[in-house]
Design an enzyme around this catalytic site. Structure first.
Site, short mmCIF file in Angstrom:
data_model
loop_
_atom_site.label_atom_id
_atom_site.label_comp_id
_atom_site.label_asym_id
_atom_site.label_seq_id
_atom_site.Cartn_x
_atom_site.Cartn_y
_atom_site.Cartn_z
N GLU A 77 0.83 -1.21 0.00
CA GLU A 77 0.00 0.00 0.00
C GLU A 77 0.86 1.26 0.00
OE1 GLU A 77 -3.13 2.84 0.46
OE2 GLU A 77 -2.87 0.90 -0.52
N HIS A 80 2.49 1.98 -3.35
CA HIS A 80 1.53 2.63 -4.25
C HIS A 80 1.44 4.13 -3.95
CE1 HIS A 80 -1.90 3.35 -6.74
NE2 HIS A 80 -2.74 3.52 -5.73
N HIS A 265 -21.32 -5.94 -17.35
CA HIS A 265 -19.98 -5.72 -17.89
C HIS A 265 -19.79 -6.47 -19.21
CE1 HIS A 265 -15.80 -4.72 -17.98
NE2 HIS A 265 -15.39 -5.96 -17.80
N HIS A 323 -5.16 -7.91 -17.48
CA HIS A 323 -6.45 -7.34 -17.87
C HIS A 323 -6.49 -5.84 -17.57
CE1 HIS A 323 -10.45 -7.74 -19.30
NE2 HIS A 323 -11.05 -7.46 -18.15
#
Length: 348
Positions: A77, A80, A265, A323
């Site tokens: 975290e 990031h 989606h 993806h």
């Protein structure tokens, strides 16, 4: 154009290119953070248990006794956050370097300011992601914000490149205002609006899938849970004003609601594919736009393959990251196609 101004533009060209690449990296690191369940690795913001570096277990227990420290997730975290903060500094440097050029014709000053506003909003969304415990609305907006930063960085970079090119080929040595593309008919403008809107909708649906942990709510493809139209709770799946908590890690929606999100989606992907094919067919004979749209369609096809593979293989980490990378590639390629339509092909 004075030599110092040209040198400044050269620096801006390289900085915005680096910013575009770093934004893509930040988006991927953010996806990795979410996929390894590290989004709440640090329960506070901007520090981690009140520190700029991940503390030891003793300090963490004193600061947040109700949230045990998991060092790996905390470092993921914070990594990031560090990379995102560096990206913010790059945006500030772009605005600072562009200040003296803000009144020059053709310089993308307004787009630079838009980039600054969006990166500040991204910081706020990053904070809300933690303080609101991964609330899906905020997580989805955070993803869309990251893709917006990516697009704006790319656009500023291309505008600066155009300014430099025209400087080198214009005897007056002045920054020219980019020549706007004039569409033959208003319907062609509408077609591009539909294309970009369909992409934004699909990216938003993808963010909604991930933030609600609905990636494998449908098992199998092309059917969903052995049905072409399974049981779904659309109202609950897309109830955007709901209050969920206290912690949204791994989601809170029931199965039918997650199935509805996943199916929408899939339908969004189908709609986007149709729109992109129509765009490609319309501009296939226009050199630069046709080539750019070919790249968009290729990125779309690869993204669909990755999406199907994620379902069939139960969402492995490496494939889920690919993806996300596909979404980045699709966004950039669409941005390139819009650029070619807007600034390069000025004749029908």
């Amino acid at each position: 154009m004075p030599h110092s101004t040209e040198r400044r533009l050269q620096w801006l060209k390289y900085i915005t290119l680096a910013g575009t690449a770093l934004t893509a990296l930040v988006i991927l690191v953010g996806a990795w953070t979410r996929l390894v369940d590290a989004g709440l690795g640090c329960p506070d913001w901007p520090g981690c248990y009140g520190r700029l570096l991940v503390p030891d277990n003793e300090h963490a227990a004193l600061r947040h006794p109700d949230v045990p420290l998991e060092p790996f997730k905390a470092w993921v975290e914070m990594a990031h956050r560090y990379v995102a903060s560096f990206l913010g500094l790059i945006v500030l440097s772009v605005v600072a370097l562009g200040w003296s050029l803000r009144k020059s014709s053709g310089y993308p000053w307004k787009v630079s300011l838009a980039l600054l506003v969006v990166i500040l909003l991204q910081g706020a969304f990053g904070a809300f992601t933690v303080t609101l415990k991964l609330w899906p609305q905020v997580v989805t907006l955070h993803l869309l914000g990251g893709l917006s930063v990516l697009t704006l960085f790319f656009w500023v970079h291309m505008r600066i490149r155009l300014s430099l090119t025209r400087h080198l080929t214009t005897p007056s040595n002045a920054i020219s205002s980019p020549k706007s593309y004039v569409s033959p008919t208003s319907s062609m403008n509408l077609l591009w609006v539909i294309g970009v809107s369909a992409l934004i909708l699909q990216l938003a649906l993808g963010g909604w899938v991930t933030s609600n942990y609905s990636g494998i709510a449908c098992q199998g493809f092309p059917t969903c849970n052995t049905q072409w139209w399974p049981e779904m709770d659309i109202s609950e799946g897309f109830h955007l004003t709901q209050t969920v908590g206290p912690n949204y890690l791994h989601g809170q929606l029931h199965a039918d609601a997650r199935t509805a999100i996943h199916m929408m989606h899939r339908l969004g992907a189908l709609l986007l594919g149709i729109v992109l094919l129509v765009l490609w067919w319309r501009y296939r004979t226009t050199v630069s736009v046709g080539r750019a749209l070919t790249l968009v369609v290729m990125a779309y096809v690869i993204q669909v393959i990755l999406g199907v593979a994620n379902v069939l293989l139960w969402l492995p980490l490496w494939l889920a990251l690919l993806h996300t990378a596909g979404a980045v590639a699709l966004t950039i390629s669409m941005g390139w196609a819009v650029w070619c339509w807007r600034y390069q092909d000025n004749t029908d």
